[in-house]
Design a protein around this motif. Structure first.
Motif, PDB file in Angstrom:
ATOM      1  N   UNK A   1       1.187  -1.221  -0.105  1.00 45.48           N
ATOM      2  CA  UNK A   1      -0.269  -0.264   0.004  1.00 45.48           C
ATOM      3  C   UNK A   1       1.080   1.192   0.047  1.00 45.48           C
ATOM      4  N   UNK A   2       2.167   1.161   0.534  1.00 44.88           N
ATOM      5  CA  UNK A   2       2.557   2.627   0.589  1.00 44.88           C
ATOM      6  C   UNK A   2       3.362   2.435  -0.520  1.00 44.88           C
ATOM      7  N   UNK A   3       3.558   1.256  -0.920  1.00 40.95           N
ATOM      8  CA  UNK A   3       4.739   1.585  -2.582  1.00 40.95           C
ATOM      9  C   UNK A   3       3.996   2.168  -3.594  1.00 40.95           C
ATOM     10  N   UNK A   4       2.956   1.529  -3.250  1.00 37.09           N
ATOM     11  CA  UNK A   4       1.819   1.914  -4.542  1.00 37.09           C
ATOM     12  C   UNK A   4       1.514   4.153  -4.446  1.00 37.09           C
ATOM     13  N   UNK A   5       0.888   4.045  -2.909  1.00 36.61           N
ATOM     14  CA  UNK A   5       1.167   5.437  -3.040  1.00 36.61           C
ATOM     15  C   UNK A   5       2.384   6.397  -3.352  1.00 36.61           C
ATOM     16  N   UNK A   6       3.359   6.094  -2.658  1.00 37.79           N
ATOM     17  CA  UNK A   6       4.648   6.745  -3.109  1.00 37.79           C
ATOM     18  C   UNK A   6       4.424   6.566  -4.431  1.00 37.79           C
TER      19      UNK A   6
END
Length: 471
Positions: A394-399
């Protein structure tokens, strides 16, 4: 059924469906189905725009993960979370007028329509489209998982049943009324978040005998809970810089928030939403995080810090009231996932099919329904047994969405002669830097991967642009 919490939550879910039905009738206009379903026209006034923008930006992390971190790290995390307050002002102030005008002039429905009009590059559109769909798939799975876990824990029902209930509600009202339904339900959810968190914070302060008494108990647990940098100086200056870039500055280019700007009624609505949106963001951010931090003395033992908000609601209020208040974190999850689902569908349908093969209105409607159901079904299957690294995904996708869209969108709007080659170089360089640093957990100078990735993305854009100008 003798479960007051579940009954109250089901009542809230039913309300969202009724609102979506009303929105569906309002959106029933002749002409292009894709424009009415995916954008709904430029119809949002300042109040609805502000609430919808904030509700879309606010997700499970703001009502579950964020307060859990405040429970763990104290008031310093509350101060850190307030970094994201200028999100509405930055998004609307930087992009608002130019993006709104371009959307109106070109009849753009999605952010890829903006890129198509501005850059006229097929490779750029494919790179942006694939990045958007991949990013939103990961984020949708996380939101489905968060919503289902919340329903399962607080209502005492099976996780799979909670997942299906949550997904069915989101899919029905998204299909029923499209962007208008999503917008109006998001606005209602924004109000629900505010009301629920006001009530919770008052309940926490009352149960703890006042703020001074609660902070004294926090100091006795760990004096670092009252320090700006948290226990053991956890929140260092590089950490603060990274957090500001990731959750504030970088969000200017997020596709699901950009779409709200495109649907504003006029410039006055954008200006009004800048003020209201900033105020609402401040409250929606501060209230749950402060409740999480001050709730530390009231709830000493938790299986996970993420359970602090639902635990406080169940502990401090009667089952009926707790059920009503628990609509707030559920609203936070729903208001993010509906926009992501709509954006992923619009990219697959409008940008990859309709732009290449014109379809009749009925064909557009049928294809949209099928793709929405397919996306929801795939994400539901992944959410039934989510992988261990789903939160990092999720964090990878957000960034990743930030490094792909931020500079091509902002510089494309404000740099008159910006080239497609510069935008592509920016996307590739940003992703090439961000993904390895993220998954290998490498921190350059102690910063999150988003900081060097956005910097390299900007430099790549400027260098390639200047090189093209000098040829």
């Amino acid at each position: 059924m003798n479960n007051p919490i579940l009954i109250a939550i089901l009542g809230y879910l039913l309300l969202t469906l009724l609102v979506s039905r009303f929105a569906a009738r309002a959106a029933a206009t002749p002409g292009s189905f894709s424009r009415s379903h995916f954008l709904g026209g430029q119809f949002m006034g300042g109040g609805v725009l502000a609430l919808s923008l904030v509700a879309t930006y606010t997700s499970a992390s703001s009502f579950i993960g964020g307060p859990g971190a405040a429970y763990t790290f104290g008031l310093g995390w509350v101060l850190l979370a307030m970094i994201q307050v200028p999100v509405a002002m930055l998004t609307l102030g930087v992009l608002g007028p130019k993006l709104w005008q371009l959307s109106r002039d070109t009849q753009a429905v999605t952010i890829l329509d903006i890129f198509r009009s501005r850059y006229q590059s097929t490779p750029l559109l494919w790179l942006a489209g694939l990045s958007l769909v991949a990013g939103f798939f990961g984020m949708i799975v996380v939101q489905f998982t968060s919503g289902a876990r919340l329903l399962s824990v607080v209502a005492g029902i099976d996780y799979t049943a909670a997942l299906l209930m949550f997904v069915a509600t989101v899919v029905i009202y998204t299909l029923w009324g499209g962007f208008r339904a999503v917008t109006y339900t998001d606005a209602i959810q924004g109000l629900v978040m505010l009301g629920g968190m006001f009530a919770l914070l008052i309940g926490v302060i009352s149960a703890g005998g006042g703020v001074s008494n609660l902070t004294s108990q926090m100091a006795s647990i760990d004096p670092g809970l009252l320090e700006p940098h948290g226990p053991n100086g956890f929140m260092s200056w590089p950490f603060l810089l990274s957090f500001w870039v990731l959750v504030c500055f970088g969000t200017i280019g997020l596709p699901h928030t950009v779409l709200r700007v495109m649907a504003a009624r006029d410039g006055r609505a954008i200006a009004k939403a800048m003020v209201l949106g900033t105020a609402v963001t401040a409250l929606v951010t501060m209230l749950p995080h402060l409740a999480g931090a001050l709730g530390r003395p009231l709830v000493a033992e938790l299986a996970s810090p993420d359970e602090i908000i639902p635990s406080l609601m169940v502990q401090l209020f009667s089952p009926w009231v707790a059920g009503i208040l628990l609509a707030a974190p559920i609203a936070a999850v729903m208001s993010s996932v509906d926009s992501m689902l709509l954006q992923a569908t619009s990219t697959l349908v409008n940008d990859l099919v309709i732009q290449r093969r014109p379809l009749t209105r009925s064909q557009q409607q049928w294809l949209t329904c099928m793709v929405t159901l397919a996306v929801a079904a795939i994400c539901t299957l992944l959410a039934i047994e989510p992988p261990q690294m789903i939160i990092w995904l999720n964090m990878a996708a957000f960034g990743a969405l930030q490094v792909v869209f931020l500079w091509p969108l902002v510089l494309g709007l404000f740099w008159k002669h910006a080239r497609a080659s510069a935008a592509i170089a920016s996307m590739v360089a940003g992703l090439g830097c961000y993904l390895p640093l993220t998954f290998m957990k490498i921190k350059l100078l102690g910063t999150h991967a988003i900081v060097p990735a956005l910097l390299l993305s900007l430099v790549s854009f400027v260098v390639v642009q200047k090189w093209g100008d000098n040829r």
